[in-house]
Design an enzyme around this catalytic site. Structure first.
Site, short mmCIF file in Angstrom:
data_model
loop_
_atom_site.label_atom_id
_atom_site.label_comp_id
_atom_site.label_asym_id
_atom_site.label_seq_id
_atom_site.Cartn_x
_atom_site.Cartn_y
_atom_site.Cartn_z
N GLY A 16 0.84 -1.19 0.00
CA GLY A 16 0.00 0.00 0.00
C GLY A 16 0.87 1.23 0.00
O GLY A 16 2.06 1.17 0.34
N GLY A 83 -10.63 -5.40 -5.47
CA GLY A 83 -12.07 -5.60 -5.45
C GLY A 83 -12.50 -6.82 -4.64
O GLY A 83 -11.70 -7.48 -3.99
N HIS A 236 -12.19 0.94 -7.17
CA HIS A 236 -11.53 -0.29 -7.57
C HIS A 236 -10.22 0.11 -8.23
O HIS A 236 -10.20 0.92 -9.16
CB HIS A 236 -12.39 -1.09 -8.55
CG HIS A 236 -11.80 -2.40 -8.92
ND1 HIS A 236 -11.91 -2.94 -10.19
CD2 HIS A 236 -11.08 -3.29 -8.19
CE1 HIS A 236 -11.28 -4.10 -10.21
NE2 HIS A 236 -10.76 -4.33 -9.02
N ASP A 237 -9.11 -0.43 -7.76
CA ASP A 237 -7.80 0.05 -8.22
C ASP A 237 -7.64 -0.04 -9.73
O ASP A 237 -6.99 0.81 -10.35
CB ASP A 237 -6.65 -0.64 -7.48
CG ASP A 237 -6.73 -2.16 -7.50
OD1 ASP A 237 -7.58 -2.72 -8.21
OD2 ASP A 237 -5.93 -2.80 -6.78
N THR A 238 -8.25 -1.06 -10.35
CA THR A 238 -8.16 -1.17 -11.80
C THR A 238 -8.94 -0.05 -12.48
O THR A 238 -8.51 0.48 -13.51
CB THR A 238 -8.67 -2.53 -12.29
OG1 THR A 238 -7.99 -3.56 -11.58
CG2 THR A 238 -8.42 -2.71 -13.77
N THR A 259 -0.27 -7.56 -9.31
CA THR A 259 -0.59 -8.89 -8.78
C THR A 259 -1.55 -9.60 -9.72
O THR A 259 -1.43 -10.79 -9.99
CB THR A 259 -1.21 -8.76 -7.37
OG1 THR A 259 -0.29 -8.08 -6.51
CG2 THR A 259 -1.53 -10.13 -6.80
N GLN A 304 5.38 -13.24 -7.70
CA GLN A 304 5.50 -12.78 -6.31
C GLN A 304 5.66 -13.95 -5.35
O GLN A 304 6.46 -13.90 -4.41
CB GLN A 304 4.28 -11.93 -5.94
CG GLN A 304 4.23 -10.58 -6.64
CD GLN A 304 2.88 -9.91 -6.51
OE1 GLN A 304 1.96 -10.44 -5.89
NE2 GLN A 304 2.73 -8.73 -7.10
#
Length: 489
Positions: A16, A83, A236-238, A259, A304
């Protein structure tokens, strides 16, 4: 000079950040400064895979306080996250149960059950969202079936960004772009679908009507006593990343690389026909009433996990070693459910190669080569599916997010897809978050206006496809074989 100072809280599945953006109105320049970066990850608690939301909230507050301690006047704050996941609250606003993560196995088998009981096509026609085993629809069903003792105590269900906004402001909000990832929002009404909610076992009273990006949720009172607006961004980050993708023209596709890899295009209308259903295409909500027609790809999660398991700290050295290896010796399907959260990713990749009678990737570089080649080939397949769906090929692909720093994967993608790739910006989710804040503050007119700012301020790198590369030849052989099979069918 007129300046605006906006703070973006951008939470991903692995990390973050709290970022300060400074926008200069007269020259339309935008600069970002990292205030606080912190780790995020999965935890095991009482038999569940969970998120440590208390730690995340503390990190958010620490970052915000750092800005205030510098004497900077903050004009607004916005929060975006991944999400589907949610936090349950009682009537007093206290948490009920655990903040379970989407990679938990509690939803196993429930997607198939929903398709059998409700009908796959009916679910898709209602939601327009692709079938993923961890969608909120199935998480809520798992909760109500497996933990019925919690239900009498639940008053509200807040998705992750809405929860953190609530913790800052005391006001509840259900932001639209993130709400659409749940597979519970009706694509025609933009409100919660009563039939899908009923199957999930959730009470509609747990949710408020979804709100579109650009409204002020409430205010955070900083240590100095100032009230700072908290804006409902495209949470939503996208969705935020797509806003910051400097898409140029109708033939541009995007790939938000992190990710997860999310590949798609923007559309004013959703695609919910049988072709879209067969391809498992999703129609997630975007800003300004646009749809993000896309497909989820497992992405750099596989890498990752390998880095973590093998305790690899020098990623550039690994990529350099990987680049020296021949292409396409080890190919897996990164979207296979077996890779969602295996006990060990390295062993799972090796098992997948063994089961398909391929060579076994043994070294760290071979494992990475397997992941990169497999992702690039999957990108090519998905881009082809998307082009067929809309009836027009793409001329360029914009790769944004942290994964766009991987120059090897960018070139493999260009070669496999046979398309020009433009990489950048890296902090796309943060920028898109800031973009909505600036629109809410009346500094910018709309998304297209903001993209012009991004195009002139972000560092963009172009990758030209090489038709003579190993992976390009591999793709050509696959296409030739497919065409032969189709002719002989």
């Amino acid at each position: 000079m007129t300046f605006r100072n906006c703070v973006a809280v951008d939470l991903g599945a692995s990390s973050g950040r709290v970022m300060l953006a400074r926008y200069e109105r007269e020259c339309r320049s935008l600069t970002l400064r990292e205030i606080h970066r912190f780790n995020n990850g999965l935890h095991s608690q009482n038999g569940y895979v969970t998120w440590d939301v208390d730690s995340l909230e503390s990190a958010i507050r620490l970052g915000l306080n750092k800005v205030c301690e510098e004497g900077i006047r903050i004009d607004s704050i916005g929060i975006d996250t991944w999400g589907v996941d949610f936090v349950l609250l009682d009537q007093q606003g206290q948490r009920v149960g655990l903040p379970v993560a989407y990679r938990d196995s509690r939803t196993n088998g429930l997607m198939a059950q929903a398709q059998q009981q409700l009908g796959k096509r009916d679910i898709y026609q209602r939601s327009g969202i692709q079938f993923l085993p961890f969608n909120t629809l199935y998480q809520l069903r798992a909760l109500t079936e497996q933990q019925p003792e919690l239900i009498p105590h639940i008053a509200h269900a807040l998705l992750m960004p809405d929860y953190f906004s609530y913790r800052l402001t005391g006001k509840m909000n259900w932001e639209y772009t993130n709400a659409t990832t749940t597979q519970l929002v009706n694509i025609n009404s933009d409100d919660w679908d009563e039939s899908l909610l009923a199957w999930s076992g959730a009470n509609k009273a747990w949710f408020g009507r979804p709100t579109h990006p650009g409204n002020v949720i409430g205010h955070w009172i900083c240590p100095q006593g100032n009230e700072i607006p908290v804006v409902a961004v495209a949470s939503h980050d996208t969705a935020s990343a797509v806003i910051a993708s400097p898409l140029n023209g109708s033939r541009a596709a995007y790939l938000s690389s992190g990710t997860w890899s999310l590949m798609g295009f923007e559309s004013q209308t959703p695609f919910t026909n049988d072709t879209a259903l067969a391809a498992n295409i999703t129609n997630e909500g975007g800003a300004e009433g646009r749809y993000r027609v896309l497909k989820n790809i497992m992405g750099l999660w596989l890498l990752q996990r390998v880095l973590q398991e093998q305790q690899i700290n020098d990623l550039p050295a690994l990529i350099s070693a990987t680049q020296a290896l021949p292409a396409c010796r080890f190919i897996i399907n990164p979207n296979d459910d077996r890779f969602i959260n295996p006990e060990t990713m390295c062993s799972e990749i090796q098992a997948a190669c063994r089961e398909t009678a391929q060579p076994i990737p043994e070294s760290d570089a071979e494992l990475a080569r397997c992941i990169f080649d497999s992702l690039a080939l999957l990108y090519a397949d998905v881009l082809h599916e998307l082009a067929q769906l809309r009836g027009e090929d793409f001329s360029q692909l914009y790769i944004v997010g942290g994964g766009c720093q991987n120059t090897l994967l960018n070139q493999l993608c260009a070669d496999a897809c046979g398309i020009r790739v433009i990489a950048g910006p890296v902090e796309a989710s943060t920028l898109g978050n800031i973009g909505i804040q600036l629109m809410t503050l009346d500094e910018l007119n709309n998304v297209d206006d903001f993209r012009q700012v991004v195009s002139t301020t972000a560092n963009l790198t172009t990758f030209t496809p090489n038709p003579d590369s190993e992976i390009a030849h591999y793709v050509a052989r696959i296409h030739s074989t497919r065409q032969t099979k189709e002719l002989c069918a």
